[in-house]
Structure formats: structure tokens, C-alpha cells
Design an enzyme around this catalytic site. Sequence first.
Site, PDB file in Angstrom:
ATOM      1  N   GLY A   5      -6.677   2.652   3.347  1.00 22.04           N
ATOM      2  CA  GLY A   5      -5.642   1.893   4.045  1.00 22.04           C
ATOM      3  C   GLY A   5      -5.921   0.409   3.926  1.00 22.04           C
ATOM      4  O   GLY A   5      -5.903  -0.149   2.817  1.00 22.04           O
ATOM      5  N   ILE A  25      -3.953  12.805  11.717  1.00 22.03           N
ATOM      6  CA  ILE A  25      -5.324  13.234  12.056  1.00 22.03           C
ATOM      7  C   ILE A  25      -5.529  13.379  13.570  1.00 22.03           C
ATOM      8  O   ILE A  25      -6.338  14.183  14.012  1.00 22.03           O
ATOM      9  CB  ILE A  25      -6.374  12.281  11.425  1.00 22.03           C
ATOM     10  CG1 ILE A  25      -7.781  12.869  11.542  1.00 22.03           C
ATOM     11  CG2 ILE A  25      -6.353  10.893  12.042  1.00 22.03           C
ATOM     12  CD1 ILE A  25      -8.475  13.044  10.265  1.00 22.03           C
ATOM     13  N   ASP A  48      -8.103   4.360  13.079  1.00 20.95           N
ATOM     14  CA  ASP A  48      -8.944   3.910  14.187  1.00 20.95           C
ATOM     15  C   ASP A  48      -8.102   3.693  15.456  1.00 20.95           C
ATOM     16  O   ASP A  48      -8.407   4.233  16.530  1.00 20.95           O
ATOM     17  CB  ASP A  48      -9.601   2.593  13.752  1.00 20.95           C
ATOM     18  CG  ASP A  48     -10.900   2.308  14.480  1.00 20.95           C
ATOM     19  OD1 ASP A  48     -11.318   3.150  15.281  1.00 20.95           O
ATOM     20  OD2 ASP A  48     -11.478   1.241  14.234  1.00 20.95           O
TER      21      ASP A  48
HETATM   22  P1  ADP Z   1      -9.555   1.994   6.195  1.00 18.51           P
HETATM   23  O1  ADP Z   1      -9.737   0.735   7.020  1.00 18.51           O
HETATM   24  O2  ADP Z   1     -10.843   2.784   6.035  1.00 18.51           O
HETATM   25  O3  ADP Z   1      -8.850   1.723   4.910  1.00 18.51           O
HETATM   26  P2  ADP Z   1      -7.117   2.996   7.518  1.00 18.51           P
HETATM   27  O4  ADP Z   1      -7.073   3.621   8.861  1.00 18.51           O
HETATM   28  O5  ADP Z   1      -6.472   1.664   7.332  1.00 18.51           O
HETATM   29  O6  ADP Z   1      -8.671   2.959   7.113  1.00 18.51           O
HETATM   30  O7  ADP Z   1      -6.496   3.996   6.455  1.00 18.51           O
HETATM   31  C1  ADP Z   1      -7.141   5.143   5.926  1.00 18.51           C
HETATM   32  C2  ADP Z   1      -6.096   6.132   5.460  1.00 18.51           C
HETATM   33  O8  ADP Z   1      -5.590   6.852   6.582  1.00 18.51           O
HETATM   34  C3  ADP Z   1      -4.869   5.522   4.777  1.00 18.51           C
HETATM   35  O9  ADP Z   1      -4.547   6.351   3.665  1.00 18.51           O
HETATM   36  C4  ADP Z   1      -3.778   5.584   5.847  1.00 18.51           C
HETATM   37  O10 ADP Z   1      -2.492   5.727   5.276  1.00 18.51           O
HETATM   38  C5  ADP Z   1      -4.154   6.858   6.571  1.00 18.51           C
HETATM   39  N1  ADP Z   1      -3.701   7.001   7.974  1.00 18.51           N
HETATM   40  C6  ADP Z   1      -3.257   6.047   8.841  1.00 18.51           C
HETATM   41  N2  ADP Z   1      -2.966   6.612  10.039  1.00 18.51           N
HETATM   42  C7  ADP Z   1      -3.233   7.947   9.922  1.00 18.51           C
HETATM   43  C8  ADP Z   1      -3.123   9.073  10.797  1.00 18.51           C
HETATM   44  N3  ADP Z   1      -2.676   8.950  12.053  1.00 18.51           N
HETATM   45  N4  ADP Z   1      -3.490  10.300  10.312  1.00 18.51           N
HETATM   46  C9  ADP Z   1      -3.958  10.445   9.045  1.00 18.51           C
HETATM   47  N5  ADP Z   1      -4.086   9.422   8.181  1.00 18.51           N
HETATM   48  C10 ADP Z   1      -3.721   8.195   8.613  1.00 18.51           C
END
Ligand code: ADP
Length: 179
Positions: free
Chosen positions: A127, A17, A40
Site C-alpha cells: 500500500g 482483513i 493499520d
Molecule cells: P503498507 O504500509 O505496509 O504498504 P498498507 O496498509 O498501506 O500497508 O497496505 C497494505 C495492503 O493492504 C495494500 O495492498 C492495501 O490495498 C491493502 N489493504 C488496505 N486495507 C485493507 C483491509 N481492510 N483489508 C485487507 N487489505 C487491506
Amino acid sequence: MVVQFGKCRLEIVQGDITQQKVDAIVNAANSALAGGGGVDGALHRAAGPTLMNETRALYPEGCPTGSAVATTAGRLNAKYVFHTVGPVWKGGTSGEPDQLASCYQTCLELAREHSCQSVAFPAVSTGVYGYPIDLAASSSLKIVRRFLIDHQTPELVRFVLFGEGAYGAFARVLESMTE
Ligand code: ADP
């Protein structure tokens, strides 16, 4: 994979992302807007200190679950970051589906307010927050589809999924929507 709803395009891609070139990138934040791991952490690292400076100055109280707030995007290839706070999965009977839908709805309303024609979303809550990917795919795509049909804006919504598993889950749901 791409599906068209009137003049709006709903895309799902596998990728990172932080690398998206769109008007607004959505962050999967926590309610303190304190930064963290996953999306994040990656977005804050890629954007630079602007994000944290702005969230601290503009939203010192943080952001409630199911809502979202906007900042500019620092070094990212976007105009805005919408920081949304997804629900922590507690088994599905504590209002998680409505809260997750509300995250997407609020971000799409922010896109309208800020005249954004392209928005990239991660799979919010799937995630660290533990939302099962199949259920998240279904709720997330359903609310976005509804919004695009009802409002015919933004022109592009792109889900950026990390890994084949997440992409497959979203692809299965999106395929079923076109049948
Ligand atoms: P949450 O705390 O809302 O669960 P996370 O960031 O831990 O958020 O994860 C949300 C989703 O984004 C998960 O499916 C994770 O695998 C994915 N994810 C993690 N890093 C990236 C990235 N750089 N780009 C896109 N998706 C990501």
C-alpha cells in the site's frame, strides 16, 4: 483459491482483513507502531483501544523493519494481532525482498510460539510502502510455502487481498506454484 501443502492449507481470498475469524491477524504496521492508514488504521478502529494500549506498554521502542511483535486482539475475531513492519520500496536493491520475507517468517514463528493454527495476512508493504504487487506476491507466497512445507504448521494461512488487482497478482503466482 486454495493450495494444500501436506496438512497445511494456503488460501488467498479477496476481502477485508478486519473481518477475519482466525487465531492471529497480521497488521501492516510502521516501525513506531504508531497507527496510521490502510490496514493499520482499519485494524485499530475495529479492535478498539486495546491494540494501542498494549503496543505502547509492551513495545515503547517500536519494531524494526522485517520484524514483528504480538498483542492481543481487542474486539477483533482473533486471539492475537501480529504487528509486522514491512520495508518501504526503494527500487528493490536495498534489501527489500529479504526484509519482506523476514516479516512473514517472523509472523509464522510467532504463530508457532503462541500456538496459533490459523493466520490471516494482508499484502504487507503493497500500500503506502509502495512494494510492486507482483513482486510482493511472489516473495510473500514463496516464503510462506517454504515455511509450511518445512514446519507443517500453522494449519491455515490466508492472504486477504484488498481488490481484484491484488487478488489476481497473488492468484497468478499461486497457480504457478502448483504446476
Ligand atoms: P503498507 O504500509 O505496509 O504498504 P498498507 O496498509 O498501506 O500497508 O497496505 C497494505 C495492503 O493492504 C495494500 O495492498 C492495501 O490495498 C491493502 N489493504 C488496505 N486495507 C485493507 C483491509 N481492510 N483489508 C485487507 N487489505 C487491506
